[in-house]
Design a protein around this motif. Sequence first.
Motif, PDB file in Angstrom:
ATOM      1  N   GLU A 112      31.296  43.843  45.264  1.00 31.26           N
ATOM      2  CA  GLU A 112      32.217  44.297  44.993  1.00 31.26           C
ATOM      3  C   GLU A 112      33.857  42.532  44.735  1.00 31.26           C
ATOM      4  OE1 GLU A 112      34.821  47.575  42.884  1.00 31.26           O
ATOM      5  OE2 GLU A 112      33.711  47.411  44.545  1.00 31.26           O
ATOM      6  N   VAL A 113      33.934  42.365  43.706  1.00 36.55           N
ATOM      7  CA  VAL A 113      35.264  41.078  43.794  1.00 36.55           C
ATOM      8  C   VAL A 113      36.133  41.918  43.110  1.00 36.55           C
ATOM      9  CG1 VAL A 113      36.277  39.094  43.287  1.00 36.55           C
ATOM     10  CG2 VAL A 113      33.718  39.586  44.392  1.00 36.55           C
ATOM     11  N   GLU A 114      37.256  42.499  42.980  1.00 42.24           N
ATOM     12  CA  GLU A 114      38.257  42.170  41.773  1.00 42.24           C
ATOM     13  C   GLU A 114      39.064  41.325  42.287  1.00 42.24           C
ATOM     14  OE1 GLU A 114      40.444  45.772  42.589  1.00 42.24           O
ATOM     15  OE2 GLU A 114      38.392  46.859  43.202  1.00 42.24           O
ATOM     16  N   PHE A 115      39.330  40.336  40.456  1.00 43.09           N
ATOM     17  CA  PHE A 115      40.166  39.431  40.527  1.00 43.09           C
ATOM     18  C   PHE A 115      41.073  39.234  41.053  1.00 43.09           C
ATOM     19  CE2 PHE A 115      42.943  36.797  37.979  1.00 43.09           C
ATOM     20  CZ  PHE A 115      42.376  35.399  38.125  1.00 43.09           C
ATOM     21  N   TRP A 116      42.127  40.918  40.083  1.00 45.49           N
ATOM     22  CA  TRP A 116      43.158  40.702  40.300  1.00 45.49           C
ATOM     23  C   TRP A 116      43.435  41.054  41.739  1.00 45.49           C
ATOM     24  CZ3 TRP A 116      46.276  38.201  37.210  1.00 45.49           C
ATOM     25  CH2 TRP A 116      45.685  37.803  35.626  1.00 45.49           C
ATOM     26  N   ALA A 117      43.238  42.256  42.318  1.00 47.39           N
ATOM     27  CA  ALA A 117      43.522  42.651  44.152  1.00 47.39           C
ATOM     28  C   ALA A 117      43.309  41.505  44.452  1.00 47.39           C
ATOM     29  CB  ALA A 117      42.632  43.026  44.199  1.00 47.39           C
ATOM     30  N   MET A 118      42.465  40.114  44.227  1.00 48.09           N
ATOM     31  CA  MET A 118      43.143  38.847  45.263  1.00 48.09           C
ATOM     32  C   MET A 118      43.443  38.240  44.551  1.00 48.09           C
ATOM     33  SD  MET A 118      39.161  36.747  45.866  1.00 48.09           S
ATOM     34  CE  MET A 118      37.927  37.809  46.738  1.00 48.09           C
ATOM     35  N   PHE A 119      43.726  38.122  43.607  1.00 50.61           N
ATOM     36  CA  PHE A 119      45.215  37.238  43.388  1.00 50.61           C
ATOM     37  C   PHE A 119      46.185  37.955  43.783  1.00 50.61           C
ATOM     38  CE2 PHE A 119      48.785  37.003  40.190  1.00 50.61           C
ATOM     39  CZ  PHE A 119      48.758  35.570  39.695  1.00 50.61           C
ATOM     40  N   TRP A 120      46.114  38.845  43.373  1.00 55.75           N
ATOM     41  CA  TRP A 120      47.459  38.610  44.731  1.00 55.75           C
ATOM     42  C   TRP A 120      47.442  38.968  45.841  1.00 55.75           C
ATOM     43  CZ3 TRP A 120      52.692  39.621  44.060  1.00 55.75           C
ATOM     44  CH2 TRP A 120      53.335  41.202  44.967  1.00 55.75           C
ATOM     45  N   PRO A 173      39.758  33.631  43.809  1.00 54.05           N
ATOM     46  CA  PRO A 173      38.879  34.999  43.141  1.00 54.05           C
ATOM     47  C   PRO A 173      37.961  34.502  41.551  1.00 54.05           C
ATOM     48  CG  PRO A 173      41.452  34.607  42.795  1.00 54.05           C
ATOM     49  CD  PRO A 173      41.278  33.303  43.265  1.00 54.05           C
ATOM     50  N   PHE A 174      38.414  33.677  40.639  1.00 49.73           N
ATOM     51  CA  PHE A 174      38.021  33.752  39.361  1.00 49.73           C
ATOM     52  C   PHE A 174      36.345  32.887  40.048  1.00 49.73           C
ATOM     53  CE2 PHE A 174      36.058  29.607  37.015  1.00 49.73           C
ATOM     54  CZ  PHE A 174      36.005  30.567  35.589  1.00 49.73           C
ATOM     55  N   LEU A 175      36.429  32.034  41.009  1.00 48.72           N
ATOM     56  CA  LEU A 175      34.800  31.777  41.676  1.00 48.72           C
ATOM     57  C   LEU A 175      33.908  32.407  42.134  1.00 48.72           C
ATOM     58  CD1 LEU A 175      36.031  28.376  42.475  1.00 48.72           C
ATOM     59  CD2 LEU A 175      34.846  28.421  41.239  1.00 48.72           C
ATOM     60  N   GLY A 232      30.126  37.182  42.432  1.00 44.39           N
ATOM     61  CA  GLY A 232      30.348  38.824  41.426  1.00 44.39           C
ATOM     62  C   GLY A 232      28.769  39.610  41.884  1.00 44.39           C
ATOM     63  N   GLY A 233      28.091  39.095  42.393  1.00 45.51           N
ATOM     64  CA  GLY A 233      26.478  39.900  42.154  1.00 45.51           C
ATOM     65  C   GLY A 233      26.120  40.605  43.400  1.00 45.51           C
ATOM     66  N   LEU A 234      26.957  39.793  44.260  1.00 48.41           N
ATOM     67  CA  LEU A 234      26.345  39.969  46.222  1.00 48.41           C
ATOM     68  C   LEU A 234      27.235  41.308  46.632  1.00 48.41           C
ATOM     69  CD1 LEU A 234      26.406  36.241  47.080  1.00 48.41           C
ATOM     70  CD2 LEU A 234      24.668  37.916  47.192  1.00 48.41           C
ATOM     71  N   PRO A 250      21.401  37.803  54.329  1.00 45.77           N
ATOM     72  CA  PRO A 250      21.776  39.669  53.805  1.00 45.77           C
ATOM     73  C   PRO A 250      23.615  39.396  52.384  1.00 45.77           C
ATOM     74  CG  PRO A 250      22.075  39.499  56.024  1.00 45.77           C
ATOM     75  CD  PRO A 250      22.107  38.515  55.547  1.00 45.77           C
ATOM     76  N   PRO A 251      23.313  39.601  51.488  1.00 45.59           N
ATOM     77  CA  PRO A 251      24.905  39.446  50.502  1.00 45.59           C
ATOM     78  C   PRO A 251      26.032  39.253  50.811  1.00 45.59           C
ATOM     79  CG  PRO A 251      22.954  41.696  49.758  1.00 45.59           C
ATOM     80  CD  PRO A 251      22.507  40.754  51.089  1.00 45.59           C
ATOM     81  N   GLU A 252      26.716  40.526  52.155  1.00 44.30           N
ATOM     82  CA  GLU A 252      28.030  39.941  52.706  1.00 44.30           C
ATOM     83  C   GLU A 252      28.299  38.647  52.877  1.00 44.30           C
ATOM     84  OE1 GLU A 252      30.512  43.322  54.004  1.00 44.30           O
ATOM     85  OE2 GLU A 252      29.616  44.499  52.475  1.00 44.30           O
TER      86      GLU A 252
END
Length: 317
Positions: free
Chosen positions: A154-162, A142-144, A150-152, A93-95
Amino acid sequence: MKLKDYWYTLSIILLVILGYNFPDTFSSLFGVKLNTFIKPVLQVIMLGMGATMTIDDFAEVFKSPLKVLIGLVCHFTIMPFSGLALSKIFSFPPEIAAGIILIGSSPSGLASNVMALMARANVALSVTITTLSTLMAPIMTPFLMKALGGGLIEVEFWAMFWDMSQMVILPIILGLALYKIMPKVMARFNKILPVFSMLGIAYVILVVTASGANSLRTVGLLLVIVVIIHNLFGYTLGYFFSRLLKFTESDARAISFEVGMQNAGLASALANEMGRIATVGLAAAIFGPVMNITGSMLANFWSKRPPNEQSQKQTND
């Protein structure tokens, strides 16, 4: 290796069993969700890492920059991409699939340094790669995750970076500062840090397992198998590419551990911050005990086989 050498790993396995079978007991206490404390536990561990950092941790960068660079490249390519491949092959499953990619995209685990010491590997190289991969993680993870997962979900780069900055960079900086300001106090703190770190990681794994017990019942055995494969890929490919590049046996062993062993606690904490601890956090919860078992076995195997002198004399830089 004697049974007593596995006491921590066996304790973790027991906690996984308890969390799996009694999820309600270990999900909350007196109405307070226990996953609330995952982030502060990781922050204290990272603060301790900062308080113990010295210039020696970066010495290999100047002495053997190629080895360090190759180790980092292997770490941030082999595990994320093999995680992506495994998640697709087994059609999770995606998650759950995103969780496999997340553990693959995380920095090296501190346990890799202990295993490198046991395995007669290049400990200085191991420590340097662990330190640098941890410092690079707020950007790389976050980049990786955005690129591969990201297709599985929702990944927010800056939120994960913070989130990662709060759990990694800021505590490490605070630890460095506190050691400068009050070295005697921090020296005493650092004596109990290894115990706190072990208890902290055990706590994280217990809570994540309890939170994701329902999902584990659906994909449990298959996910365990995939995590084992993922972990072994890391050791094998890290070692293989190092030897292909004519690195010494000692260096190859260090890079093998640096690629194969991930910071499962940090990955679990990230999944928790994303609000998906019960699904995205599962692979990390399984990876922690698995890598301790496999890492101990590999380190024990290598400890009985000293690196031969001919390979030690090779010059690789």
